[in-house]
Motif scaffolding. Sequence first.
Motif, short mmCIF file in Angstrom:
data_model
loop_
_atom_site.label_atom_id
_atom_site.label_comp_id
_atom_site.label_asym_id
_atom_site.label_seq_id
_atom_site.Cartn_x
_atom_site.Cartn_y
_atom_site.Cartn_z
N VAL A 198 56.98 25.05 76.93
CA VAL A 198 57.43 24.53 78.04
C VAL A 198 58.89 23.93 76.77
CG1 VAL A 198 58.31 22.77 78.76
CG2 VAL A 198 56.15 24.42 79.76
N ILE A 199 59.96 23.84 76.79
CA ILE A 199 60.73 22.90 76.06
C ILE A 199 61.32 22.41 76.63
CG2 ILE A 199 62.58 23.08 74.37
CD1 ILE A 199 63.02 26.01 74.22
N ALA A 200 61.53 20.99 76.67
CA ALA A 200 61.65 19.86 77.90
C ALA A 200 62.84 18.76 76.94
CB ALA A 200 60.84 19.10 78.30
N THR A 201 63.75 19.30 77.57
CA THR A 201 65.55 18.96 77.04
C THR A 201 65.80 17.23 77.09
OG1 THR A 201 66.44 20.20 78.56
CG2 THR A 201 66.07 20.64 76.46
N GLY A 202 64.81 16.22 77.58
CA GLY A 202 64.99 15.09 77.47
C GLY A 202 65.49 14.51 78.57
N ASP A 203 65.96 13.14 78.68
CA ASP A 203 65.77 11.98 79.80
C ASP A 203 64.62 12.64 80.77
OD1 ASP A 203 68.47 11.44 79.48
OD2 ASP A 203 69.82 12.30 80.90
N LEU A 204 63.64 12.54 80.65
CA LEU A 204 62.07 12.59 81.45
C LEU A 204 61.34 11.47 81.51
CD1 LEU A 204 60.24 14.34 78.01
CD2 LEU A 204 61.63 15.15 79.92
N VAL A 205 62.44 10.39 81.45
CA VAL A 205 61.45 9.42 82.50
C VAL A 205 62.69 8.08 82.13
CG1 VAL A 205 60.12 7.36 82.61
CG2 VAL A 205 59.51 9.83 81.85
N HIS A 251 69.42 16.59 73.49
CA HIS A 251 69.72 16.96 74.62
C HIS A 251 70.79 16.86 74.60
CE1 HIS A 251 69.58 14.43 78.57
NE2 HIS A 251 70.40 13.98 77.65
N HIS A 252 71.77 17.01 74.13
CA HIS A 252 73.35 16.44 74.33
C HIS A 252 74.16 18.00 73.64
CE1 HIS A 252 72.26 12.31 73.80
NE2 HIS A 252 73.00 12.10 74.18
N ILE A 276 71.68 28.15 71.20
CA ILE A 276 71.68 26.59 71.14
C ILE A 276 71.03 26.03 72.61
CG2 ILE A 276 73.28 24.55 70.48
CD1 ILE A 276 74.80 25.78 67.92
N VAL A 277 70.49 25.32 73.08
CA VAL A 277 70.05 24.66 74.51
C VAL A 277 70.30 23.33 73.74
CG1 VAL A 277 67.79 25.42 75.78
CG2 VAL A 277 68.74 26.92 74.45
N TRP A 278 70.69 23.15 75.35
CA TRP A 278 70.74 21.69 75.60
C TRP A 278 70.23 20.98 77.24
CZ3 TRP A 278 75.07 23.94 73.82
CH2 TRP A 278 76.26 24.26 74.64
N GLY A 279 70.31 20.12 77.49
CA GLY A 279 70.21 19.17 78.17
C GLY A 279 70.73 18.66 78.85
N HIS A 280 70.85 17.06 80.19
CA HIS A 280 71.60 16.50 79.56
C HIS A 280 72.83 16.50 80.83
CE1 HIS A 280 73.61 13.10 78.29
NE2 HIS A 280 75.08 13.05 78.12
N VAL A 281 73.73 17.34 80.80
CA VAL A 281 74.47 18.16 81.14
C VAL A 281 74.17 18.01 83.06
CG1 VAL A 281 75.77 18.08 79.77
CG2 VAL A 281 74.89 20.31 80.76
N THR A 321 70.93 24.08 80.60
CA THR A 321 69.67 24.22 81.73
C THR A 321 69.97 23.21 82.38
OG1 THR A 321 67.63 25.11 81.65
CG2 THR A 321 68.64 22.26 80.69
N PRO A 322 69.90 23.50 84.05
CA PRO A 322 70.09 22.42 84.85
C PRO A 322 69.14 21.19 85.13
CG PRO A 322 68.86 24.41 86.10
CD PRO A 322 69.07 24.89 84.75
N SER A 323 69.43 20.66 85.57
CA SER A 323 68.05 19.32 86.23
C SER A 323 66.74 19.91 87.36
CB SER A 323 68.82 18.55 86.63
OG SER A 323 67.54 17.26 86.81
N THR A 324 65.54 19.05 86.57
CA THR A 324 64.61 19.17 87.47
C THR A 324 64.92 18.22 88.57
OG1 THR A 324 62.99 18.26 86.43
CG2 THR A 324 62.92 19.99 85.91
N GLY A 325 66.19 17.61 88.31
CA GLY A 325 66.17 16.16 89.98
C GLY A 325 68.15 17.39 90.72
#
Length: 228
Positions: free
Chosen positions: A27-34, A131-132, A166-171, A187-191
């Motif tokens: 699993v890759i968890a791309t940040g803003d976890l908590v 992340h960014h 290249i993969v990121w979260g944040h957006v 990638t989308p958010s789990t929220g």
Amino acid sequence: MRGLNTYDSFKSIVELIEADNRTPHAVIATGDLVQDETRQGYERFRKLIGELGVPVHCIPGNHDSPRIMAELLSLPPFQFCGSATYSNWVLIMLNTAIRWDAGGRLEAAQLEILDRTLGAHTAHHALVCMHHHPVPMGSPWLDGINLRNSDEFFKIIDRYPHVRGIVWGHVHQCSDRERNGVRLISTPSTGAQFLPETEAFMLDTLPPGYRWIGLMPDGSIDTEVVWL
Ligand SMILES: [Fe+2]
């Protein structure tokens, strides 16, 4: 968080992964976890995602505490930043989080890790995660909190033809495009999700989601977003 219980939606996402007939290798968890940067938050994350029984690669976002993350998410199956190989692929997990800034930056040490790891694994295909976003998303408000030194980042990336993605979260939204033959994927958010291409912040009506990333032996990337 923005009208959604993010612990519940994250839990539902983990259950969705467990129910899938494919089993992930990692699993890759791309940040803003908590969001609230508490130890308890990271302990809950660790317990829930740990149920999958596979390595979990974690990188910090602007809402994380890199210090607590490094402390609680460094022992197997968790790994905080760094790199890892899976058959003929190398994953490089970069830390773009900087204090008191919603945007990100790759400090000299991170640029050095990127350069050195790519140089040491030229026989591997490389996936770089952070992340960014290093390229504009088309929303002025989001593009104001991007990776601030993407020019320095791409100067290194462009020297290594074995970088495949290249993969990121944040957006909080999906995107999938190409730059010089390298896949650029968000990638989308789990929220909650953010509505793409808006002048100011706006929520999307899409549900929580996650992304499958298939790293193929020939260096291609087979990817799909799964919505709750
Ligand atoms: Fe973020």
